[in-house]
Design an enzyme around this catalytic site. Structure first.
Site, short mmCIF file in Angstrom:
data_model
loop_
_atom_site.label_atom_id
_atom_site.label_comp_id
_atom_site.label_asym_id
_atom_site.label_seq_id
_atom_site.Cartn_x
_atom_site.Cartn_y
_atom_site.Cartn_z
N GLY A 42 -12.62 7.59 2.47
CA GLY A 42 -11.23 7.39 2.46
C GLY A 42 -10.90 7.89 1.25
O GLY A 42 -11.35 7.82 0.15
N GLY A 44 -7.14 7.81 0.92
CA GLY A 44 -5.68 7.17 0.42
C GLY A 44 -5.85 6.75 -0.92
O GLY A 44 -6.68 7.14 -1.73
N GLY A 47 -8.86 4.74 -1.89
CA GLY A 47 -10.25 5.65 -1.89
C GLY A 47 -10.26 6.88 -2.91
O GLY A 47 -11.14 7.02 -3.73
N HIS A 268 6.91 -5.41 10.45
CA HIS A 268 8.06 -5.16 9.16
C HIS A 268 9.46 -5.36 10.00
O HIS A 268 9.72 -4.66 11.11
CB HIS A 268 7.74 -3.79 8.86
CG HIS A 268 8.47 -3.41 7.52
ND1 HIS A 268 9.85 -3.46 7.63
CD2 HIS A 268 8.09 -2.98 6.41
CE1 HIS A 268 10.24 -3.07 6.30
NE2 HIS A 268 9.15 -2.62 5.50
N ARG A 339 9.29 -10.20 4.46
CA ARG A 339 9.25 -9.45 5.74
C ARG A 339 9.14 -10.47 6.70
O ARG A 339 9.64 -10.46 7.93
CB ARG A 339 8.31 -8.52 5.61
CG ARG A 339 8.73 -7.35 4.92
CD ARG A 339 7.46 -6.35 4.88
NE ARG A 339 8.02 -5.46 3.64
CZ ARG A 339 7.27 -4.38 3.63
NH1 ARG A 339 5.93 -4.42 3.80
NH2 ARG A 339 7.52 -3.50 2.63
N HIS A 421 3.23 -3.10 10.98
CA HIS A 421 3.43 -2.48 9.86
C HIS A 421 2.14 -2.15 9.19
O HIS A 421 1.67 -1.33 8.56
CB HIS A 421 4.60 -2.66 9.15
CG HIS A 421 4.84 -1.87 8.03
ND1 HIS A 421 4.98 -0.55 7.84
CD2 HIS A 421 4.66 -2.34 6.67
CE1 HIS A 421 5.20 -0.31 6.79
NE2 HIS A 421 4.99 -1.28 5.93
N ARG A 455 2.37 -9.83 3.21
CA ARG A 455 2.39 -9.31 2.06
C ARG A 455 3.77 -9.03 1.64
O ARG A 455 4.76 -8.58 2.40
CB ARG A 455 1.43 -7.61 2.28
CG ARG A 455 1.81 -6.75 0.95
CD ARG A 455 0.83 -5.61 1.41
NE ARG A 455 1.77 -4.80 2.50
CZ ARG A 455 2.54 -3.76 2.25
NH1 ARG A 455 3.32 -3.86 0.92
NH2 ARG A 455 3.05 -3.00 3.19
N LEU A 461 0.65 -0.85 -2.38
CA LEU A 461 0.24 0.45 -3.30
C LEU A 461 -0.36 -0.19 -4.54
O LEU A 461 -1.24 0.38 -4.91
CB LEU A 461 1.35 1.19 -3.57
CG LEU A 461 2.13 2.08 -2.27
CD1 LEU A 461 3.38 2.80 -2.77
CD2 LEU A 461 1.26 2.72 -1.12
#
Ligand SMILES: Cc1cc2nc3c(=O)[nH]c(=O)nc-3n(C[C@H](O)[C@H](O)[C@H](O)COP(=O)(O)OP(=O)(O)OC[C@H]3O[C@@H](n4cnc5c(N)ncnc54)[C@H](O)[C@@H]3O)c2cc1C
Length: 659
Positions: A42, A44, A47, A268, A339, A421, A455, A461
């Site tokens: 990965g 992203g 990774g 979301h 959310r 989401h 979350r 992030l």
């Protein structure tokens, strides 16, 4: 005897845990690092940051991704921002407060110590990214700017317009490229991990498919890290990138890695509503918009009916007839409730008939008040690209004046509705981010670690980069410390032969079904089942029906699937078929977990367990644990193993966003 999970959390008051832990690391001898290979699957944010850091530290890294460039990982989709407890705004933020908000936001189902560590390293992430040149938004005086996200009463979200993920990934990618150039990271793009190879109980390598040639290849290493993202696409329609899949995670699960809290799926609240049955993707409108946008539906049912019939427009409804239901129900947090709370509130209004579009499944997100107060220029500086994206998709520009009532200008509101989401559940990891298979680590969205049952915005992030830059590089050394004395496992061992043969046989099986249905048609049906029975509102009966339907559909997949082409060369349909095979396993796992958890918490809402006001009703006496699942073979019910949660610093109580 009950199985016991060791989460390796050291004793001591929570704020000291991580410091103590770092001090006790058995760090790898620098000379030996050169002999140690680590596979990172990965690229992203999790990774890429891990691969770059491990390379920089001297390990030999093999880094794979399915896209043609690491820069195309799903992480680039992230719009709104990344949290950190810098307290630049002087609004009372602190590491403790970020820790507290995250645990509370997760409805008290996350591990305290993990979340504390996350809050602590959040500030390092911002420093690291600034040093890489990430162009965070700044105030006029040069200070990094912040905005607010749900579940927090401070401004701690750092952002780069509505493209924060992309800019952060460019930063991580430049570090990664540096290590590629230095020869410490070998990059394999358009490679998909199909299986993990276990030798003597340890993860020693992977089998990957070269997606261009179709060939299966073997990679051996001293440890394997998966950073392959979440499983939101099990639902077919989601805000995730089309390529997101859970194949690597599910393969690890099949090989013995426990899967934790699969039922914790995030829906979301601010996505562009579904507009037809030919759609294959949903678009997120960033949560940051809730800083300045106000969510409402009409107060009067006749107005709602007129909106649904298209005989009235939102901007024709005067202020006094608007129900800003989040502000009404949650005065302290208003539009910035977490959310799960905002999504459920939207569903409640629409279920009662107050939806504002032709399907009755939409609410308004309106910028009239903020544009009148701040001017369109300011709002465009903050959300310009999101407004443009909305216009491209719906042909409505939210900055256009549409009406004037009693001297007040009304702008065209966005229409939004909740959609799948993010997935809080994931591969179970201990405090070192190691799975139940020694030598196999999981980071970023594909592990379950830090968000509990829900979350908070801008925390994915943060977690991905915390794991990749600051946590895994420490903790993996604990495992690798004595690995240098073992010779690296050659790829001609029987374990590699067997794993490769199995993958190859699966490709043949899928190609040879030669039925009548395309992958997408079955996937779409699976998505309907998931949304209907395992979605926003779940019941025991519905979950059982969902499981039965999934089982029947999986049979259809196994007997009536049609995959064109061959396994040689590029075959996107074949790759999608592999992903769908694993979405079936995942969907059932989500349903099993949801069925076993007789309570509502965060993103997991069981309709039988709610308060009179429709809020989630937890049962801490019976469900204060991480639900971990062990694979027991296709068609069999997996086994539930519980990791009890222990809280020392935070009082576990009912979430309150009202006052
Ligand atoms: C529209 C949208 C907006 C978002 N906005 C925000 C935000 O503002 N703030 C925030 O904090 N979070 C946000 N999120 C969530 C956040 O973007 C993700 O949780 C995060 O980027 C996940 O990062 P990751 O590195 O774990 O996985 P990903 O970015 O999904 O990367 C997965 C990587 O694994 C690779 N891969 C997958 N399977 C395989 C395989 N079998 N073999 C080889 N490679 C494989 C892929 O190629 C890719 O490189 C948003 C999410 C969406 C959908």
């Amino acid at each position: 005897m009950a199985k016991v999970l060791d989460s390796k959390i050291p004793a001591g008051p929570v704020p000291e845990k991580w410091k103590e832990y770092k001090a006790h690391q058995r760090l790898v001898n620098p000379k030996n690092k050169l002999k140690l290979d680590v596979i990172v699957v990965g690229t992203g944010l999790a990774g890429a940051s891990a691969a770059a850091s491990l390379g920089e530290m001297g390990f030999n890294v093999i880094n794979l991704c399915i896209q043609d460039s690491p820069r195309r990982a799903h992480s680039i989709a992230a719009q709104g921002g990344i949290n950190a407890a810098k307290n630049y705004q002087n609004d009372g933020d602190s590491v403790y407060r970020l820790f507290y908000d995250t645990v509370k936001g997760g409805d008290y189902r996350a591990r305290e110590a993990n979340v504390y560590r996350l809050a602590e390293v959040s500030n390092n992430i911002i420093d690291q990214c600034v040093a890489q040149g990430v162009p965070f938004a700044r105030e006029y005086g040069g200070m990094l700017a912040n905005r607010s996200f749900g579940g927090a009463q401070v401004s701690r979200t750092f952002y780069a317009k509505g493209q924060t993920g992309q800019q952060l990934l460019l930063g991580a990618y430049s570090s990664l490229s540096c290590q590629v150039k230095a020869g410490k990271v070998k990059l394999y793009t358009r490679y998909e991990m199909e299986d993990v190879v276990i030798v003597d109980g340890r993860a020693r390598g992977i089998i990957a498919k070269n997606l261009v040639t179709g060939k299966l290849e073997r990679f051996s290493a001293n440890a394997v890290v998966i950073a392959t993202g979440g499983y939101g696409n099990t639902y077919f329609l989601s805000t995730n990138a089309m390529g997101c899949n859970c194949t690597a995670a599910v393969q690890c699960y099949r090989k013995g890695a426990y899967f934790a809290n699969p039922s914790y799926v995030q829906i979301h609240p601010t996505c562009i509503p579904v507009h037809g049955d030919k759609q294959s993707k949903l678009t997120l409108m960033s949560e940051s918009l809730r800083n300045d946008g106000r969510i409402w539906v009409p107060k009067k049912i006749e107005d709602a009916k007129a909106l649904q019939a298209g005989t009235k427009q939102g901007w024709e409804i005067p202020e006094e007839d608007r129900d800003y239901y989040l502000e009404r129900r949650y005065p302290a947090f208003g539009n910035l409730v977490p959310r799960d709370v905002a999504s459920r509130a939207a569903k409640e209004r629409c279920d009662k008939g107050y939806g504002v579009n032709n399907t009755g499944l939409a609410v308004f997100l309106d910028f009239s008040e903020s544009i009148n107060r701040l001017g369109l220029d300011v709002i465009m500086q903050r959300y310009g690209n999101l407004f443009e994206m909305y216009e491209e998709i719906t042909d409505v520009f939210p900055g256009d004046v549409a009406n004037e009532i009693n001297g007040v200008k009304y702008y065209k509101p966005m229409m939004i509705y909740p959609a799948i989401h993010y997935t809080m559940g994931g591969i179970w990891v201990d405090y070192e981010l190691q799975t139940t298979i020694p030598g196999l680590f999981a980071i970023g969205e594909c592990n379950f670690s830090d968000h509990g049952a829900n979350r908070l915005g801008a925390s994915a992030l943060m977690q991905g980069l915390a794991d990749g830059y600051f946590v895994l590089p420490y903790t993996i050394q604990n495992y690798l410390a004595d690995q240098a004395v073992w010779p690296k496992v050659p790829t001609d061992r029987p374990e590699f032969d067997e794993a490769e043969k199995k993958v190859d046989a699966e490709l043949d099986r899928l190609l040879n079904i030669k039925g009548k249905r395309s992958v997408d048609s079955i996937h779409k049906e699976l998505g309907h089942i998931m949304w209907e029975y395992v979605g926003m509102g779940r019941t025991a009966e519905g979950l059982k029906t969902g499981l039965k339907k999934m089982h029947e559909l999986e049979k259809e997949f196994d007997t009536n699937l049609f995959v064109p082409g061959t396994k040689e060369g590029l075959n996107v349909e074949l790759d999608k078929a592999i992903h769908l095979r694993d979405f079936f396993t995942m969907g059932q796992l989500v349903a099993f977990d949801a069925l076993s958890r007789n309570e509502s918490c965060g993103g997991h809402f069981r309709e039988e367990y709610q308060t009179e006001e429709g809020e989630a009703k937890r049962d801490d006496e019976n469900y204060f644990y991480v639900g971990c699942w062990e694979y027991k073979g296709k068609g069999n019910e997996p086994e539930l193993i519980k990791e009890p949660l222990e809280y020392e610093a935070i009082k576990v109580q009912t979430r309150n966003y009202k006052n």
